[in-house]
Each structure stands twice: as structure tokens, then as C-alpha cells.
Design an enzyme around this catalytic site. Structure first.
Site, PDB file in Angstrom:
ATOM      1  N   ASN A  19       0.560  -0.886   0.116  1.00 51.82           N
ATOM      2  CA  ASN A  19       0.171   0.368  -0.354  1.00 51.82           C
ATOM      3  C   ASN A  19       0.974   1.447  -0.066  1.00 51.82           C
ATOM      4  OD1 ASN A  19       0.864   0.585   2.625  1.00 51.82           O
ATOM      5  ND2 ASN A  19      -0.667  -0.779   3.636  1.00 51.82           N
ATOM      6  N   ASN A  53      -3.397  -9.312   8.737  1.00 55.34           N
ATOM      7  CA  ASN A  53      -2.608  -8.413   8.183  1.00 55.34           C
ATOM      8  C   ASN A  53      -2.127  -7.207   8.531  1.00 55.34           C
ATOM      9  OD1 ASN A  53      -3.951  -6.899   5.953  1.00 55.34           O
ATOM     10  ND2 ASN A  53      -4.913  -8.278   6.127  1.00 55.34           N
ATOM     11  N   LYS A 181     -12.381  -2.069  -3.094  1.00 59.15           N
ATOM     12  CA  LYS A 181     -11.294  -0.732  -3.085  1.00 59.15           C
ATOM     13  C   LYS A 181     -10.328  -1.015  -2.677  1.00 59.15           C
ATOM     14  CE  LYS A 181      -9.890  -0.433   1.431  1.00 59.15           C
ATOM     15  NZ  LYS A 181     -10.245  -1.093   3.358  1.00 59.15           N
ATOM     16  N   LYS A 183      -5.903   1.421  -2.830  1.00 62.58           N
ATOM     17  CA  LYS A 183      -5.034   1.705  -2.583  1.00 62.58           C
ATOM     18  C   LYS A 183      -5.213   3.338  -3.318  1.00 62.58           C
ATOM     19  CE  LYS A 183      -5.352  -0.671   0.967  1.00 62.58           C
ATOM     20  NZ  LYS A 183      -5.689  -0.879   1.454  1.00 62.58           N
ATOM     21  N   ASP A 211      -8.528   3.900  -0.602  1.00 62.13           N
ATOM     22  CA  ASP A 211      -8.107   4.218   0.979  1.00 62.13           C
ATOM     23  C   ASP A 211      -6.487   4.392   0.668  1.00 62.13           C
ATOM     24  OD1 ASP A 211      -6.312   2.892   3.541  1.00 62.13           O
ATOM     25  OD2 ASP A 211      -7.263   0.864   3.531  1.00 62.13           O
ATOM     26  N   GLU A 237     -11.202   6.516   2.889  1.00 65.39           N
ATOM     27  CA  GLU A 237     -10.509   5.402   3.747  1.00 65.39           C
ATOM     28  C   GLU A 237      -8.841   6.232   4.443  1.00 65.39           C
ATOM     29  OE1 GLU A 237      -9.061   1.431   5.402  1.00 65.39           O
ATOM     30  OE2 GLU A 237     -10.738   1.550   3.841  1.00 65.39           O
ATOM     31  N   GLU A 263      -9.063   1.059  11.654  1.00 64.12           N
ATOM     32  CA  GLU A 263      -8.810  -0.248  11.567  1.00 64.12           C
ATOM     33  C   GLU A 263      -6.996  -0.234  12.853  1.00 64.12           C
ATOM     34  OE1 GLU A 263      -5.184  -0.967   8.235  1.00 64.12           O
ATOM     35  OE2 GLU A 263      -7.544  -0.272   7.537  1.00 64.12           O
ATOM     36  N   ASP A 290     -10.435  -3.284  14.831  1.00 72.13           N
ATOM     37  CA  ASP A 290     -10.357  -4.964  14.149  1.00 72.13           C
ATOM     38  C   ASP A 290     -10.588  -5.481  15.012  1.00 72.13           C
ATOM     39  OD1 ASP A 290      -9.736  -7.165  13.497  1.00 72.13           O
ATOM     40  OD2 ASP A 290      -8.098  -6.090  12.174  1.00 72.13           O
ATOM     41  N   HIS A 320     -12.100  -3.973  10.095  1.00 70.99           N
ATOM     42  CA  HIS A 320     -10.788  -3.818   9.278  1.00 70.99           C
ATOM     43  C   HIS A 320     -11.120  -6.024   8.962  1.00 70.99           C
ATOM     44  CE1 HIS A 320      -6.564  -4.986   8.993  1.00 70.99           C
ATOM     45  NE2 HIS A 320      -6.312  -4.468   7.818  1.00 70.99           N
ATOM     46  N   GLU A 339     -14.626  -6.211   5.859  1.00 71.88           N
ATOM     47  CA  GLU A 339     -14.053  -5.997   4.951  1.00 71.88           C
ATOM     48  C   GLU A 339     -13.601  -7.206   4.533  1.00 71.88           C
ATOM     49  OE1 GLU A 339      -9.575  -3.435   4.560  1.00 71.88           O
ATOM     50  OE2 GLU A 339     -10.462  -4.766   6.232  1.00 71.88           O
ATOM     51  N   SER A 340     -13.578  -7.865   3.415  1.00 69.54           N
ATOM     52  CA  SER A 340     -13.489  -8.858   2.537  1.00 69.54           C
ATOM     53  C   SER A 340     -11.475  -9.032   1.994  1.00 69.54           C
ATOM     54  CB  SER A 340     -13.912  -9.594   1.743  1.00 69.54           C
ATOM     55  OG  SER A 340     -13.714 -10.845   1.301  1.00 69.54           O
TER      56      SER A 340
END
Length: 388
Positions: A19, A53, A181, A183, A211, A237, A263, A290, A320, A339-340
Site C-alpha cells: 500500500n 494482516n 476498494k 489503494k 484507502d 479511508e 483499523e 478490528d 478491517h 472487509e474481504s
């Protein structure tokens, strides 16, 4: 009954993606297995957990402080009053014994990882899916039978041009997701181009979230806000540092669209400071705390209580992490979604192998516990830790 053993092992989730702030080439997570002496179907009940993560494995804290405290406790110290199951709240207090308040950092991840395994074991002992147990004990008894999920992707990656980004996002839509979503944060001109490329394959701006992963300073965040405003996106985000509440508040004065953050806040107190000082709007914005990173579900329930007291609905929470623990919480305590990470951070991301995404929603498996047993690749990893 009693806890027989607690095992932890770091497992790599190495990937070439990145990211705007970090890359994942050396990332790992902690996997925890808690074995009890309770038998179900002739096998001991084992609860599993792992951290989300973005934070590394917490082997040191888990082995030096958390596991010894639990294993040195007497069963009566961590069981329910009738002695038939684990009490997650008592175990949480045991893990936090002799820990000073504040300075949450990596400690919250260690506790959250073990907490996940505890809840998995509790629900398995009760022989119920966790989401149903949560609804019966702490909700209204009528859990959601499906949960909104969005596909998080659009990472920066070597050799990934706009065409590959478009193919990726369209692939998520083809899988059944309604919101995707991507980055941002590498640079205004580059990201404008990438967003406009993405908008050629998604139905509208309301189907695309962006994000920045906390990369932007105030001046740059405001420049991005001006650039993003005409697109009418699903959300913008984590523009700036997660603890820079002044930046987030100032951004809210200039960006009328939906924002999301949280998050990287790891306690109820941090969440409360965001609500007090961050300019987040309870009617339009989303909170992404999260549990796997923030002291687990025990702490998350404190956060939900605090939010209610401050005029926030649980439906404004979309955690998250992309894992099944948050999916169970979303269904049982009626959050706004989850989120997925389709195809990313495997085998930890994603949901049951046999339950497809339909119109942006996913159902939960009807098996005891969190549902890890419905993900074959994940269970292979979890069992290896339990048997180590």
C-alpha cells in the site's frame, strides 16, 4: 474442564503487494491453538485464532506473558460459574494481569489473537456457530443471516498498470461483490489516473472505496479531498496518521463525502478519542476497528457500548481484516458489514469455501465455532500448529 495446552506459531503471508505505507514481502501472523479437555465427536475441542494482516506475529509477547499467565491459573479462575465452559472475560483479565493501561501497541494484537481462539472454543463447546451464540447472549437473539462484504484490493504492485487494476476490480464484481476498494497515496496525479481507470469498470463512484493507509499529511489530505469529491465514492479511508485526530477533524470540514478510519486504533479508549476529537460523523461515516488487533471481542464489546452511548449505531462499524471472526461479530451483533480480501493474504482471508458472494453479501456456515473448518486451506495451517 480445563485448558490442556496453548500453542503459537508464526506463519508467513509473504506477498509482493504494497500500500502507500508498507509492503507485505516479509509479513507474518501468529496462529494460536487452544486445546481443552472437552470432547466433541470423540475429539478434543480446539479453538483457533490468528491476527489480522498488517501487524506482525506476536510470538514474544504471547509466549513470555500471555500463555504463562493462563496456564498458571487454576481452572476455576477462567471457567464459567457452572464450570462447563471457558469464560472469555475472565481469561481476558488473566492475560492483562500486571499490564499497565495505555501503550497498547503490539500487546493488543497478542491478546486479540488468543481471544479469537477462546471464542472459537467457547462456541464449539456450546455446539453453536459463534454468531448465533453472540446474538443469544449479547444481542437481540435474531442475528443477521447474511453480511455485506466489500472486496479490498487495488494494491500497488510491480508491473501492475491501469489495465491490470481494471481487470482485478472487475474480477471482484464478477465474483459477486458490489463494492470494491483500491489503494491511494502514492501521488495525486497517479491516483487520479488510477481512480478514473477504475471508474470505467465499476458501476459508479458509490461502488468504489479508496484507502490512503495513513500516508497523507494535512495539506496533501485536503488536496486529495478536493480531487476525490466529484467522484462521490463509497468512502475515503484513513487519510492521515491514525492518531492524528486533528487532521481527521479538519478533513471532515472540507470533505462532505463518506469517510472511514479506525483499523489502527487498538482500544476502546482510542476509539472514544476518535469519536470525541476526530470529526467522524455518525450518520455518514464508518468505523473500522478490528477485534483481532485490538484486544479481541471482549474489548470490542466495550467499544460498541461506548459507541451506543455516543449516538453511534453498530451498523456504522465495518471491521478491517477480512476474517471470519469479524464476520461472526457482524452477523451476531449487527454491524454494517465486513472487509474481504479475495485471493489476498491466503489462507487467512476469505470465508467458507462453499458459500459464494451474492449481490455483495455472504452467508455464514452452520457449524460450531467461528467456521474455520469450512476453509480447507486454512484448516491445514491451523491443524499443523495444533499438532506442533
Amino acid at each position: 474442564m480445563k485448558i490442556v495446552s496453548i500453542k503459537e506459531k508464526p506463519v508467513k503471508i509473504s506477498s509482493s503487494i504494497r500500500n502507500a505505507y508498507i509492503d507485505f514481502s516479509k509479513m507474518d501472523v501468529s496462529v494460536v491453538a487452544i486445546e481443552t479437555d472437552v470432547q466433541r465427536d470423540g475429539q478434543p475441542v480446539i479453538g483457533y485464532g490468528f491476527n489480522s494482516n498488517g501487524r506482525y506475529a506476536q510470538s514474544g509477547i504471547i509466549h513470555k506473558r500471555m500463555i504463562p499467565r493462563i496456564m498458571q491459573a487454576q481452572p476455576a479462575d477462567y471457567l464459567t460459574a457452572d464450570g462447563t465452559n471457558l469464560d472469555p472475560f475472565k481469561l481476558w483479565k488473566i492475560m492483562m494481569t500486571n499490564e499497565k493501561p495505555g501503550g497498547h501497541g503490539e500487546r493488543s494484537v497478542a491478546v486479540g489473537t488468543i481471544d479469537m481462539a477462546i471464542w472459537d472454543a467457547v462456541a464449539k463447546i456450546e455446539e453453536k456457530p459463534l454468531y448465533r451464540l453472540l446474538s443469544e447472549r449479547y444481542g437481540d437473539g435474531h442475528p443477521d443471516d447474511r453480511v455485506f462484504v466489500y472486496a479490498a484490493g487495488g494494491y500497488y504492485q510491480p508491473g501492475k498498470d491501469d489495465t491490470l487494476l481494471q481487470q482485478e476490480l472487475k474480477g471482484y464484481l464478477d465474483q459477486g461483490y458490489s463494492v470494491v476498494k483500491m489503494k491511494i497515496g502514492n501521488g495525486l496525479d497517479e491516483d487520479r489516473r488510477r481512480i478514473e481507470a477504475a471508474l470505467k469498470v465499476v458501476p459508479s463512484g458509490k461502488h468504489l472505496a479508496v484507502d490512503a493507509n495513513g500516508r497523507l499529511d494535512l495539506k496533501t489530505a485536503l488536496e486529495y479531498a478536493k480531487m476525490l469529491a466529484p467522484y462521490d465514492l463509497f468512502w475515503f479511508e484513513e487519510a492521515g496518521d491514525p492518531l492524528d485526530f486533528k487532521l481527521q477533524h479538519e478533513l471532515s470540514q472540507h470533505y462532505a463525502g463518506t469517510m472511514a478510519t479506525g483499523e489502527n486504533l487498538f482500544s476502546m479508549q482510542d476509539a472514544r478519542n476518535l469519536i470525541r476529537y476526530g470529526g467522524m460523523r455518525p450518520q455518514t461515516d464508518y468505523l473500522q476497528f478490528d477485534c483481532a488487533l485490538s484486544y479481541g471481542l471482549v474489548e470490542y464489546m466495550k467499544t460498541l457500548k461506548m459507541l451506543r452511548e455516543n449516538g453511534w449505531s453498530s451498523r456504522r462499524c465495518i471491521p478491517h481484516g477480512g476474517h471470519q471472526m469479524s464476520l461472526n461479530i457482524a452477523a451476531g451483533l449487527k454491524l454494517g458489514g465486513n472487509e474481504s480480501y479475495p485471493g489476498i493474504f491466503e489462507p487467512f482471508g476469505g470465508f467458507a469455501d462453499n458459500l459464494p458472494i451474492e449481490d455483495g453479501y455472504v452467508r455464514l456456515p452452520q457449524v460450531p465455532g467461528i467456521g474455520f473448518e469450512t476453509k480447507a486451506a486454512l484448516m491445514k495451517v491451523l491443524r499443523e500448529v495444533a499438532q506442533s
